[in-house]
Design an enzyme around this catalytic site. Structure first.
Site, PDB file in Angstrom:
ATOM      1  N   ASN A  82       0.792  -1.238   0.000  1.00  0.00           N
ATOM      2  CA  ASN A  82       0.000   0.000   0.000  1.00  0.00           C
ATOM      3  C   ASN A  82       0.823   1.287   0.000  1.00  0.00           C
ATOM      4  O   ASN A  82       0.312   2.336  -0.372  1.00  0.00           O
ATOM      5  CB  ASN A  82      -1.024  -0.013   1.140  1.00  0.00           C
ATOM      6  CG  ASN A  82      -0.369  -0.002   2.498  1.00  0.00           C
ATOM      7  OD1 ASN A  82       0.723  -0.539   2.661  1.00  0.00           O
ATOM      8  ND2 ASN A  82      -1.015   0.590   3.461  1.00  0.00           N
TER       9      ASN A  82
ATOM     10  N   GLY B 237       2.966  -5.091   7.362  1.00  0.00           N
ATOM     11  CA  GLY B 237       1.973  -5.867   6.619  1.00  0.00           C
ATOM     12  C   GLY B 237       0.829  -6.243   7.532  1.00  0.00           C
ATOM     13  O   GLY B 237       0.519  -5.528   8.492  1.00  0.00           O
ATOM     14  N   SER B 238       0.229  -7.388   7.255  1.00  0.00           N
ATOM     15  CA  SER B 238      -0.986  -7.762   7.983  1.00  0.00           C
ATOM     16  C   SER B 238      -0.659  -8.391   9.331  1.00  0.00           C
ATOM     17  O   SER B 238       0.459  -8.859   9.576  1.00  0.00           O
ATOM     18  CB  SER B 238      -1.798  -8.743   7.134  1.00  0.00           C
ATOM     19  OG  SER B 238      -1.030  -9.899   6.921  1.00  0.00           O
TER      20      SER B 238
ATOM     21  N   GLY C   1       2.438 -10.869  10.411  1.00  0.00           N
ATOM     22  CA  GLY C   1       3.301 -10.298  11.452  1.00  0.00           C
ATOM     23  C   GLY C   1       3.463 -11.246  12.632  1.00  0.00           C
ATOM     24  O   GLY C   1       4.573 -11.466  13.125  1.00  0.00           O
TER      25      GLY C   1
ATOM     26  N   GLU D  40       5.081  -3.608  11.993  1.00  0.00           N
ATOM     27  CA  GLU D  40       4.015  -2.613  11.873  1.00  0.00           C
ATOM     28  C   GLU D  40       2.867  -3.303  11.159  1.00  0.00           C
ATOM     29  O   GLU D  40       3.038  -3.783  10.036  1.00  0.00           O
ATOM     30  CB  GLU D  40       4.485  -1.391  11.076  1.00  0.00           C
ATOM     31  CG  GLU D  40       5.487  -0.522  11.814  1.00  0.00           C
ATOM     32  CD  GLU D  40       4.943   0.094  13.095  1.00  0.00           C
ATOM     33  OE1 GLU D  40       3.713   0.116  13.298  1.00  0.00           O
ATOM     34  OE2 GLU D  40       5.774   0.528  13.906  1.00  0.00           O
TER      35      GLU D  40
ATOM     36  N   CYS E 263      -2.979   1.852   6.755  1.00  0.00           N
ATOM     37  CA  CYS E 263      -3.074   1.289   8.105  1.00  0.00           C
ATOM     38  C   CYS E 263      -3.563   2.340   9.093  1.00  0.00           C
ATOM     39  O   CYS E 263      -4.080   2.006  10.149  1.00  0.00           O
ATOM     40  CB  CYS E 263      -1.724   0.738   8.533  1.00  0.00           C
ATOM     41  SG  CYS E 263      -0.411   1.928   8.252  1.00  0.00           S
TER      42      CYS E 263
ATOM     43  N   GLU F  36       9.546   3.072  14.144  1.00  0.00           N
ATOM     44  CA  GLU F  36      10.218   3.407  12.891  1.00  0.00           C
ATOM     45  C   GLU F  36      10.269   4.927  12.742  1.00  0.00           C
ATOM     46  O   GLU F  36       9.508   5.653  13.360  1.00  0.00           O
ATOM     47  CB  GLU F  36       9.439   2.840  11.713  1.00  0.00           C
ATOM     48  CG  GLU F  36       9.339   1.316  11.760  1.00  0.00           C
ATOM     49  CD  GLU F  36       9.025   0.717  10.410  1.00  0.00           C
ATOM     50  OE1 GLU F  36       9.936   0.630   9.574  1.00  0.00           O
ATOM     51  OE2 GLU F  36       7.866   0.337  10.183  1.00  0.00           O
TER      52      GLU F  36
HETATM   53  P1  NAD Z   1       0.761  -9.053   3.964  1.00  0.00           P
HETATM   54  O1  NAD Z   1       0.980  -9.409   5.392  1.00  0.00           O
HETATM   55  O2  NAD Z   1      -0.035  -9.946   3.128  1.00  0.00           O
HETATM   56  O3  NAD Z   1       2.168  -8.909   3.226  1.00  0.00           O
HETATM   57  C1  NAD Z   1       3.166  -8.044   3.694  1.00  0.00           C
HETATM   58  C2  NAD Z   1       4.509  -8.574   3.215  1.00  0.00           C
HETATM   59  O4  NAD Z   1       4.779  -9.807   3.881  1.00  0.00           O
HETATM   60  C3  NAD Z   1       4.544  -8.870   1.714  1.00  0.00           C
HETATM   61  O5  NAD Z   1       5.810  -8.531   1.204  1.00  0.00           O
HETATM   62  C4  NAD Z   1       4.331 -10.371   1.685  1.00  0.00           C
HETATM   63  O6  NAD Z   1       4.832 -10.978   0.510  1.00  0.00           O
HETATM   64  C5  NAD Z   1       5.116 -10.802   2.912  1.00  0.00           C
HETATM   65  N1  NAD Z   1       4.769 -12.121   3.457  1.00  0.00           N
HETATM   66  C6  NAD Z   1       3.596 -12.806   3.320  1.00  0.00           C
HETATM   67  N2  NAD Z   1       3.694 -14.000   3.934  1.00  0.00           N
HETATM   68  C7  NAD Z   1       4.931 -14.079   4.484  1.00  0.00           C
HETATM   69  C8  NAD Z   1       5.621 -15.061   5.259  1.00  0.00           C
HETATM   70  N3  NAD Z   1       5.064 -16.218   5.590  1.00  0.00           N
HETATM   71  N4  NAD Z   1       6.887 -14.792   5.652  1.00  0.00           N
HETATM   72  C9  NAD Z   1       7.476 -13.626   5.338  1.00  0.00           C
HETATM   73  N5  NAD Z   1       6.882 -12.666   4.590  1.00  0.00           N
HETATM   74  C10 NAD Z   1       5.618 -12.882   4.172  1.00  0.00           C
HETATM   75  O7  NAD Z   1       0.192  -7.553   3.957  1.00  0.00           O
HETATM   76  P2  NAD Z   1      -0.254  -6.712   2.667  1.00  0.00           P
HETATM   77  O8  NAD Z   1      -1.586  -7.230   2.244  1.00  0.00           O
HETATM   78  O9  NAD Z   1       0.835  -6.603   1.676  1.00  0.00           O
HETATM   79  O10 NAD Z   1      -0.426  -5.245   3.305  1.00  0.00           O
HETATM   80  C11 NAD Z   1      -1.601  -4.803   3.884  1.00  0.00           C
HETATM   81  C12 NAD Z   1      -1.469  -4.821   5.387  1.00  0.00           C
HETATM   82  O11 NAD Z   1      -0.370  -4.021   5.770  1.00  0.00           O
HETATM   83  C13 NAD Z   1      -2.661  -4.226   6.102  1.00  0.00           C
HETATM   84  O12 NAD Z   1      -3.048  -5.053   7.169  1.00  0.00           O
HETATM   85  C14 NAD Z   1      -2.156  -2.898   6.642  1.00  0.00           C
HETATM   86  O13 NAD Z   1      -2.791  -2.425   7.788  1.00  0.00           O
HETATM   87  C15 NAD Z   1      -0.728  -3.215   6.876  1.00  0.00           C
HETATM   88  N6  NAD Z   1       0.083  -1.988   6.906  1.00  0.00           N
HETATM   89  C16 NAD Z   1       0.539  -1.558   8.118  1.00  0.00           C
HETATM   90  C17 NAD Z   1       1.292  -0.402   8.210  1.00  0.00           C
HETATM   91  C18 NAD Z   1       1.796   0.069   9.535  1.00  0.00           C
HETATM   92  O14 NAD Z   1       2.778   0.798   9.551  1.00  0.00           O
HETATM   93  N7  NAD Z   1       1.191  -0.296  10.648  1.00  0.00           N
HETATM   94  C19 NAD Z   1       1.591   0.323   7.065  1.00  0.00           C
HETATM   95  C20 NAD Z   1       1.106  -0.132   5.846  1.00  0.00           C
HETATM   96  C21 NAD Z   1       0.359  -1.314   5.790  1.00  0.00           C
END
Ligand code: NAD
Length: 478
Positions: free
Chosen positions: A149, A225-226, A230, A247, A281, A458
């Site tokens: 995102n 990420g999600s 995480g 995050e 997020c 961060e």
């Molecule tokens: P996601 O968790 O699906 O993916 C994030 C990253 O993790 C990607 O690069 C993905 O390929 C990788 N990933 C997936 N499975 C993995 C594994 N088993 N081991 C290691 N890496 C793996 O999230 P997304 O759909 O790309 O992003 C959306 C999410 O990110 C939303 O929940 C949003 O709230 C969050 N987000 C949080 C912040 C913050 O700073 N709090 C900022 C932006 C987005």
């Protein structure tokens, strides 16, 4: 079709397995084809980083400053072209894409300055004739895993501090949006980043991400990420005793009190809830409104939402771009159905068929909701906001804090007393007064509490906590 490879050491390396990067505004527009790696690609990157680390750890602050400064300048000089790429691959509007690109430039330039700041303490020992030094050293090789995102800002705010403090980097960008991270790799390479100091390995999270997290030579993982991913990463890093920073999601509250100025509150709520298609997020997904202003707020908010122009991200009139892909769009539409099942009144939220074949959705407002509904507990990550009516300030704070998340929390009020009290009581890492819950500065810490974040903050000077480790030295002069 342009093919894009991975940066390992000084080489652009193909691992085959080319995947198309599709424009969500118009799925007939294929941006490029990107070579996705696997565990052996991570192995090659670790080998390159291991070879580069001693010299980069010992590089002068000037050398690190100059690299990061040059990268920041280059990104700024190319902001229109990179911003356009960002809007094509992620779907946010061109203005947002260019703005995010400039943010990445500012982040690199900020950490160019931080590279020159030598932080440490020199203290007298409690014992005679001994000096004590507390210094910071790089952690080593860091694995960076980023979401789709913010495809340039988030890589930038992890790469820049990692390099500023002398670490070597292996980044795996989101598989939906590899383009911007690839551009950063090109720029670092062109600006003379020593081979192996920065490595790009694109690919699936379950393959490349997993290999980064489990590799014994990678000393720290910074993840955005999600929540589900995480938690999985934190468990693995805990087992391997690896430094980790997460995050994750948000379910951010925006409180609107009876004394709010609606000409401030409504634009703040429209921005926070719907801009970037709600895919932030820090999005304001729960609008907690005091009873006395509820009807007037809903009226104005509905009008403002319905006036938003949804369309192709590259069209200058567009205010809300498409949803990032079919899977996210289907998930959003399911939440709209769920809102009805949970007896909310739904305004908007339908799938839109526009001229171009893209993933378009009308923004949605859910009225008459309560905080125990699933639509108010789970992160939707789309252009959807709920309105929750509350009796008074105390109930507003209780509802705002009644969530598993704690990233950002906002309040619209003209009362200094209530603004002050909200800042004190909000269980969130960031608090906004008369401002959208989204939209932050780059020189101050970013992050949350509870289910939103884990580990050191961060951005800004706080980034030093994650990307360095402390050494305490005792010197007896004899
Ligand atoms: P996601 O968790 O699906 O993916 C994030 C990253 O993790 C990607 O690069 C993905 O390929 C990788 N990933 C997936 N499975 C993995 C594994 N088993 N081991 C290691 N890496 C793996 O999230 P997304 O759909 O790309 O992003 C959306 C999410 O990110 C939303 O929940 C949003 O709230 C969050 N987000 C949080 C912040 C913050 O700073 N709090 C900022 C932006 C987005």
């Amino acid at each position: 079709m342009t093919k894009h490879d991975n940066l390992i050491g000084a080489e652009w390396v193909s691992f085959g397995n080319y995947q198309d990067n599709i424009n969500p505004s118009d799925i007939s527009d294929v941006i490029g084809s990107y070579s996705y790696g696997d565990a052996s690609s991570v192995e090659a990157a670790v080998e390159a980083a291991n070879g580069a680390f001693p010299a980069w750890r010992d590089a002068t602050p000037q050398a690190r400053h100059d690299l990061l400064d040059a990268v920041g300048n280059t990104i700024a000089a190319r902001k229109d072209e990179i911003g356009r790429l960002l809007s094509r691959e992620e779907g946010k509007t061109l203005a947002e894409g260019i703005g995010e690109t400039m943010r990445a430039s500012q982040v690199f330039k900020f950490f160019a300055g931080e590279a020159l700041r030598q932080v440490g303490d020199l203290q007298s020992s409690v014992r005679p004739g001994i000096d004590v030094e507390v210094t910071r050293e790089p952690v080593g090789i860091v694995g960076l895993i980023t979401p789709w995102n913010f495809p340039i800002a988030i890589p930038a705010w992890k790469i820049a501090p990692a390099l500023a403090y002398g670490n070597c980097v292996i980044i795996k960008p989101a598989d939906l949006t590899p383009g911007c991270a690839h551009v950063i790799a090109e720029i670092l390479h062109e600006c003379g980043c020593p081979p192996g100091v920065f490595n790009l390995v694109m690919g699936r999270g379950s393959v490349v991400g997993e290999a980064l997290v489990t590799h014994p030579d990678i000393n720290a993982i910074s993840f955005t990420g999600s929540v589900a991913t995480g938690h999985h990463i934190a468990e693995t890093c805990g087992r391997l005793r690896k430094k980790v920073q997460l995050e994750m999601g948000g379910k951010n509250p925006m409180v609107v009190l009876n004394d709010a100025d609606l000409s401030v509150a409504v634009p703040a709520c429209v921005n926070g809830t719907f801009f970037s298609t709600g895919q932030r997020c820090t999005a304001s997904s729960r609008l907690i409104v005091e009873a006395g202003i509820h009807d007037a707020f809903v009226d104005e908010m509905t009008k403002a939402m319905q006036a938003l122009k949804v369309g192709n991200a590259l069209d200058s009139a567009t205010q809300i771009g498409p949803v990032v892909d079919a899977k996210q769009l289907n998930s959003n539409l399911e939440y709209v159905d769920l809102a009805r099942t949970e007896a909310a009144e739904v305004i908007g939220g339908e799938r839109l068929e526009l001229d171009a074949n893209g993933f378009y959705q009308a923004p949605a407002l859910f009225l008459g909701t309560s905080n125990d509904m699933r639509i108010n507990r789970e992160e939707i990550f789309g252009p959807c906001g709920s309105v929750l009516k509350v009796a008074d300030f105390d109930e507003a704070v209780a509802v705002a804090n009644d969530t598993d998340f704690g990233l950002s929390a906002g309040i619209c009020t003209q009362s200094l007393k209530h603004a002050r009290e909200f800042k004190r009581q909000a269980a969130a890492g960031m608090v906004m007064v008369n401002l959208p819950t989204a939209g932050v500065d780059y020189h101050v810490p970013f992050g949350g509490r509870k289910g939103s974040s884990f580990g050191a903050r961060e951005q800004g000077r706080y980034a030093v906590e994650f990307y360095t480790t402390v050494k305490t030295s005792y010197v007896y002069a004899g």
